[in-house]
Design an enzyme around this catalytic site. Structure first.
Site, short mmCIF file in Angstrom:
data_model
loop_
_atom_site.label_atom_id
_atom_site.label_comp_id
_atom_site.label_asym_id
_atom_site.label_seq_id
_atom_site.Cartn_x
_atom_site.Cartn_y
_atom_site.Cartn_z
N HIS A 53 -31.40 25.92 -16.02
CA HIS A 53 -31.62 27.00 -17.00
C HIS A 53 -32.81 27.89 -16.63
O HIS A 53 -33.94 27.68 -17.08
CB HIS A 53 -31.85 26.34 -18.37
CG HIS A 53 -31.74 27.28 -19.51
ND1 HIS A 53 -31.37 26.88 -20.76
CD2 HIS A 53 -31.97 28.62 -19.61
CE1 HIS A 53 -31.38 27.92 -21.58
NE2 HIS A 53 -31.74 28.99 -20.90
N ARG A 57 -34.09 37.27 -13.61
CA ARG A 57 -34.30 38.74 -13.74
C ARG A 57 -33.96 39.46 -12.43
O ARG A 57 -32.83 39.51 -12.06
CB ARG A 57 -35.73 39.10 -14.19
CG ARG A 57 -36.31 38.21 -15.28
CD ARG A 57 -35.62 38.37 -16.60
NE ARG A 57 -36.37 37.68 -17.65
CZ ARG A 57 -35.82 37.27 -18.78
NH1 ARG A 57 -34.54 37.45 -19.03
NH2 ARG A 57 -36.55 36.67 -19.69
N ASN A 87 -27.83 36.75 -18.22
CA ASN A 87 -28.26 37.90 -19.02
C ASN A 87 -29.36 38.71 -18.33
O ASN A 87 -30.40 39.00 -18.90
CB ASN A 87 -28.72 37.46 -20.41
CG ASN A 87 -29.92 36.54 -20.38
OD1 ASN A 87 -30.06 35.75 -19.47
ND2 ASN A 87 -30.78 36.63 -21.37
N LYS A 141 -21.84 30.71 -19.20
CA LYS A 141 -22.80 30.71 -20.29
C LYS A 141 -22.30 31.56 -21.45
O LYS A 141 -21.79 32.66 -21.25
CB LYS A 141 -24.15 31.27 -19.79
CG LYS A 141 -25.22 31.43 -20.85
CD LYS A 141 -25.81 30.11 -21.26
CE LYS A 141 -26.83 30.21 -22.38
NZ LYS A 141 -28.15 30.66 -21.98
N HIS A 176 -25.88 28.73 -25.79
CA HIS A 176 -27.06 29.01 -26.62
C HIS A 176 -26.51 28.96 -28.04
O HIS A 176 -25.75 29.84 -28.44
CB HIS A 176 -27.64 30.39 -26.29
CG HIS A 176 -28.82 30.74 -27.14
ND1 HIS A 176 -30.08 30.91 -26.64
CD2 HIS A 176 -28.93 30.93 -28.49
CE1 HIS A 176 -30.92 31.20 -27.62
NE2 HIS A 176 -30.24 31.21 -28.75
N ASP A 302 -35.70 26.76 -19.21
CA ASP A 302 -35.49 28.05 -19.89
C ASP A 302 -36.60 29.03 -19.49
O ASP A 302 -37.15 29.74 -20.33
CB ASP A 302 -35.41 27.89 -21.41
CG ASP A 302 -34.78 29.12 -22.06
OD1 ASP A 302 -34.40 30.06 -21.34
OD2 ASP A 302 -34.70 29.14 -23.31
N HIS A 306 -41.32 37.54 -19.04
CA HIS A 306 -41.44 38.94 -19.47
C HIS A 306 -42.82 39.40 -19.05
O HIS A 306 -43.70 38.58 -18.78
CB HIS A 306 -41.28 39.06 -20.99
CG HIS A 306 -39.96 38.56 -21.49
ND1 HIS A 306 -38.78 39.26 -21.32
CD2 HIS A 306 -39.62 37.42 -22.15
CE1 HIS A 306 -37.78 38.58 -21.85
NE2 HIS A 306 -38.26 37.45 -22.36
O1 DOR Z 1 -36.36 32.92 -25.63
C1 DOR Z 1 -35.36 33.24 -24.98
N1 DOR Z 1 -35.43 34.10 -23.94
N2 DOR Z 1 -34.19 32.72 -25.32
C2 DOR Z 1 -33.05 33.15 -24.76
O2 DOR Z 1 -32.01 32.66 -25.13
C3 DOR Z 1 -33.05 34.25 -23.78
C4 DOR Z 1 -34.34 34.30 -23.07
C5 DOR Z 1 -34.51 35.55 -22.25
O3 DOR Z 1 -33.58 35.89 -21.50
O4 DOR Z 1 -35.56 36.17 -22.33
ZN ZN Z 2 -32.37 30.76 -21.74
ZN ZN Z 3 -30.91 30.37 -24.81
#
Ligand code: DOR
Ligand code: ZN
Ligand code: ZN
Length: 438
Positions: A53, A57, A87, A141, A176, A302, A306
């Site tokens: 996970h 980016r 994503n 996903k 998710h 996860d 950012h």
């Molecule tokens: O906190 C999160 N950030 N949860 C997610 O499901 C997506 C992820 C992101 O892509 O920033």
């Molecule tokens: Zn995630």
């Molecule tokens: Zn998630």
């Protein structure tokens, strides 16, 4: 090239391990021929972590992270394989997106796979990709709610069709589980939008409802299911029960949902904004229990980087998520240290189970003939998490300043030790008087 790692503490006792080129060639008490010798006395060796996970980016969001920085962060954290979530921009929801990612991922220092992203209207595109039987695609996903930047699947029939497609091509569905409809209901009820209320706004009800829904769909369709970042006691109870009769159900714990609770938000503010939110101490305890009894299959970071500027914005604007690759092993090694689980169980939690669930051959276990993806940990090293030193572009963490025991000191990927990062291919670890003899 033959490298002998001498006196390593493995889950099976102290062993010498010979790496020949990219594979493990010998495990035992003898001293086979070698070109290079590393004395690993006092160090724990485990199969490199396999992280199912990661949000890498790159490309359109390269300012947040690239394959180079993400893979470097992974290796610094003892993670030798990462699986990228869809994503990103471009998203991995069609062949063009996958192709763009394949190209970008060539810069990765470690091993990787991709998860495709399902939406309400890309089933045929996914089918086309899956028909080719791509070796680099690990799973599909599905987001049941919006979070940072993803498409949402809400229509129950479309969701079922995704599960059926996954079953047809023997791919696992990753979920998710927060449900958008439940989130919307709570969002309206809570007028004060600030980080202290994140756990109420994105209420636990949403995650519980989604988990219930997908457990049922897994039952009906026979698809393999992997529930990401389980955060509540109720979900654990549902999953534990479902696993008794359905062997195709798997789930993931993150270091942050295990170790942190919502009270930390007073201190770390939006750096702790993540979806699903940090919950309560009672949930932390339930998650720990579920690690101990084997309900959790995998540790997943996860990793959701950012930029600092983005994370410094107001609550409603700031995106959710934070980096996790460099803190995962340090923040969870206490599980072994404090005897919650054995080294063998920890090895399965960070690596062995993921290799089996996602079909990674010859990885996830220290075994003759397997790839030499190995992490060496100094189990007694005491140090403090310092996000300024992260290799990730995201240099902040809700774990900032934590005192931890256990430090990743070497990390072999396909037979090569990449730590500490230097120019050239072969590295020697010379810290603490441990030396190479070549
Ligand atoms: O906190 C999160 N950030 N949860 C997610 O499901 C997506 C992820 C992101 O892509 O920033
Ligand atoms: Zn995630
Ligand atoms: Zn998630």
């Amino acid at each position: 090239m033959k490298t002998l790692l001498q006196n390593c503490q493995t889950p099976d006792g102290i062993k010498n391990i010979l790496i020949e080129d990219e594979l493990i060639a010998y495990i035992g008490s003898q001293t086979p021929d070698h070109d290079e010798l590393l004395d690993c006395k006092g160090l724990v060796i485990l199969p490199g972590m396999i992280d199912p996970h990661v949000h890498v980016r790159d490309l359109e969001k390269a300012y947040k992270e690239t394959w180079e920085t993400a893979s470097k962060a992974a290796i610094a954290g003892g993670i030798t394989t990462i699986m990228d979530m869809p994503n990103n921009k471009p998203a991995t929801t069609n062949l063009a997106g996958l192709r763009a990612k394949r190209k970008a991922a060539k810069k990765s220092l470690g091993n990787y796979k991709f998860h495709l992203g399902a939406t309400e209207n890309n089933l045929e595109e996914l089918r086309e990709i899956l028909q080719e039987n791509p070796e680099d695609v690990a799973g599909i996903k599905v987001f049941l709610a919006g979070s940072s930047s993803n498409e949402v699947v809400q229509n129950p029939e479309k969701l079922k069709a995704i599960f059926k497609l996954a079953k047809e091509f023997d791919k696992i569905v990753l979920i998710h589980s927060e449900m958008q409809s439940v989130l919307d209901k709570w969002q309206k009820q809570i007028p004060e939008q600030s980080i202290e209320f994140h756990n109420i706004i994105r209420n636990r009800e949403a995650a519980i409802a989604g988990t219930k829904l997908v457990l049922n769909l897994a039952e009906i369709t026979g698809a393999k299911l992997y529930i990401c970042h389980v955060s509540t006691r109720e979900e654990i109870e549902l999953i534990r029960k479902a696993k008794r009769t359905n062997k195709n159900i798997f789930c993931e714990v993150t270091p942050h949902h295990l170790v942190l609770d919502e009270t930390i938000l007073q201190k770390v503010g939006n750096f702790g904004k993540v979806n699903p939110p940090l919950r309560t101490k009672e949930d932390n305890a339930a998650l720990l229990e579920a690690i101990k009894d084997g309900t959790f299959d995998c540790l997943g970071t996860d990793h959701a980087p950012h930029s600092l500027e983005e994370k410094k914005q107001d609550y409603s604007k700031t995106p959710s998520g934070f980096p996790g690759l460099e803190t995962a092993i340090p923040m969870t090694y206490f599980l072994v240290k404090e005897n919650h689980i054995s080294l063998e169980e920890y090895s399965k939690l960070i690596s062995g189970n993921a290799a089996k669930i996602f079909g990674l051959e010859k990885r996830g276990k220290i075994k003759i003939g397997n790839f030499a993806d190995l992490v060496l940990i100094d189990p007694n090293k005491e140090w403090k998490i310092n996000s300024k030193k992260f290799h990730s572009k995201a240099k902040y963490s809700p774990f900032e300043g934590r005192e931890v025991r256990g430090k990743v000191v070497m990390c072999f990927v396909n037979g090569k030790n990449l730590l500490p990062f230097r120019r050239g291919d072969v590295r020697h670890w010379t810290d603490r008087g441990v030396r190479s003899d070549t």
